[in-house]
Design a protein around this motif. Structure first.
Motif, PDB file in Angstrom:
ATOM      1  N   ARG A 187     -25.352  10.105 -57.157  1.00  0.00           N
ATOM      2  CA  ARG A 187     -25.116  11.375 -57.857  1.00  0.00           C
ATOM      3  C   ARG A 187     -25.553  12.565 -57.022  1.00  0.00           C
ATOM      4  O   ARG A 187     -25.197  13.700 -57.293  1.00  0.00           O
ATOM      5  CB  ARG A 187     -25.866  11.385 -59.199  1.00  0.00           C
ATOM      6  N   TYR A 201     -19.726   2.545 -60.055  1.00  0.00           N
ATOM      7  CA  TYR A 201     -19.767   3.647 -61.028  1.00  0.00           C
ATOM      8  C   TYR A 201     -20.126   3.167 -62.435  1.00  0.00           C
ATOM      9  O   TYR A 201     -20.407   3.980 -63.301  1.00  0.00           O
ATOM     10  CB  TYR A 201     -18.423   4.395 -61.054  1.00  0.00           C
ATOM     11  N   LEU A 240     -23.399   4.245 -64.106  1.00  0.00           N
ATOM     12  CA  LEU A 240     -23.547   5.574 -64.715  1.00  0.00           C
ATOM     13  C   LEU A 240     -23.458   5.419 -66.224  1.00  0.00           C
ATOM     14  O   LEU A 240     -22.534   4.789 -66.737  1.00  0.00           O
ATOM     15  CB  LEU A 240     -22.450   6.501 -64.193  1.00  0.00           C
ATOM     16  N   GLU A 280     -23.312  11.872 -66.539  1.00  0.00           N
ATOM     17  CA  GLU A 280     -23.635  11.242 -65.240  1.00  0.00           C
ATOM     18  C   GLU A 280     -22.360  10.996 -64.438  1.00  0.00           C
ATOM     19  O   GLU A 280     -22.339  11.145 -63.221  1.00  0.00           O
ATOM     20  CB  GLU A 280     -24.386   9.924 -65.447  1.00  0.00           C
ATOM     21  N   ARG A 281     -21.303  10.593 -65.138  1.00  0.00           N
ATOM     22  CA  ARG A 281     -20.031  10.327 -64.428  1.00  0.00           C
ATOM     23  C   ARG A 281     -19.509  11.618 -63.797  1.00  0.00           C
ATOM     24  O   ARG A 281     -19.065  11.617 -62.650  1.00  0.00           O
ATOM     25  CB  ARG A 281     -18.989   9.738 -65.395  1.00  0.00           C
ATOM     26  N   VAL A 308     -21.242  14.260 -62.900  1.00  0.00           N
ATOM     27  CA  VAL A 308     -22.118  14.632 -61.774  1.00  0.00           C
ATOM     28  C   VAL A 308     -21.742  13.799 -60.545  1.00  0.00           C
ATOM     29  O   VAL A 308     -21.606  14.310 -59.428  1.00  0.00           O
ATOM     30  CB  VAL A 308     -23.610  14.430 -62.153  1.00  0.00           C
ATOM     31  N   ALA A 309     -21.540  12.501 -60.751  1.00  0.00           N
ATOM     32  CA  ALA A 309     -21.235  11.603 -59.622  1.00  0.00           C
ATOM     33  C   ALA A 309     -19.869  11.930 -59.017  1.00  0.00           C
ATOM     34  O   ALA A 309     -19.717  11.959 -57.792  1.00  0.00           O
ATOM     35  CB  ALA A 309     -21.273  10.151 -60.083  1.00  0.00           C
TER      36      ALA A 309
END
Ligand SMILES: C[S@@+](CC[C@H](N)C(=O)[O-])C[C@H]1O[C@@H](n2cnc3c(N)ncnc32)[C@H](O)[C@@H]1O
Length: 212
Positions: free
Chosen positions: A70, A88, A91, A96-97, A99-100
């Motif tokens: 991230r 992934y 996450l 969070e997804r 951000v990543a």
């Protein structure tokens, strides 16, 4: 894994792999001539990866960095970012997804590509495996505990080296599609497997997205 090797070579041979693990993909990719910056949050995984890279004679083409996907510790800008084998799914929610995915986008040159694969379990898979210890390899048992409401898979493994448990969070392919659009990507392809068959509602989805 020839799919990721082909993507690396098509992109010109410079890439970042997020969640590089033990180098299962990164080492064949480096053996094919590509330069890989490999990021992983596990020092243990990176140690194994470094040893395997040395054994394969590709340590000069594999730049391993400890860090979070991230917030990858990468200043370089590359034509390709990959996140193979469901990394992934570590996450836990859409925040969070996002951000990543934004972090992956930051690493890309204009028009660069993000390539990754994830899974969404089928009802049959859940029913077949839920709560049962199954021998995956000789001496290594695996148990899947699925939570349909939370969309989590708690995966337990036990074997001669000890036992471990991890949680993975899945979402439907439509959600991945929306998240990619929201974070500045255009989806170029969504395959159902690494042989590039079109996605047709199966468990695996393999994504190729372009930085807009
Ligand atoms: C399923 S493995 C995939 C490894 C490799 N890409 C492959 O295809 O074999 C997932 C990897 O992601 C790493 N990982 C999980 N969460 C991470 C995070 N937030 N940042 C960086 N690496 C992470 C784990 O340590 C693990 O090595």
């Amino acid at each position: 894994m020839s799919f990721y090797v082909d993507e690396a070579l098509a992109a010109g041979g410079e890439l970042v792999e997020l969640g590089v693990g033990t180098g299962r993909i990164a080492i064949p990719v480096a053996l094919a001539g590509a330069h890989v910056i490999g990021v992983d949050s596990s020092p243990g995984m990176l140690e194994v990866c470094a040893r395997r890279a040395q054994e394969a004679g590709v340590e000069a083409r594999l730049d391993l960095r400890l860090g979070d996907l991230r917030r990858p510790p990468v200043d370089e800008r590359v034509p390709l970012v990959t996140c193979p084998f469901r990394s992934y799914l570590h996450l836990r929610d859409d925040d969070e997804r996002r951000v990543a995915l934004r972090a992956a986008r930051e690493l890309l040159q204009p028009d660069g590509r993000l390539v990754f694969d994830v899974f969404t379990p089928s009802r049959e898979d859940i029913e077949e495996t839920h709560g049962r210890w199954i021998e995956r390899e000789p001496g290594i048992d695996e148990r899947a505990d699925w939570d349909l409401e939370a969309q989590t898979l708690t995966l337990s493994v036990r074997g001669p080296q000890g036992a471990s448990t991890m949680i993975l969070w899945w979402v439907e392919p439509e959600r991945w599609h929306s998240l990619l659009a929201e974070t500045g990507f255009e989806v170029l392809a969504c395959y159902g497997w690494f042989d590039r068959r079109p996605f047709a509602g199966g468990e695996d989805s393999v994504w190729i997205a372009r930085r807009k």
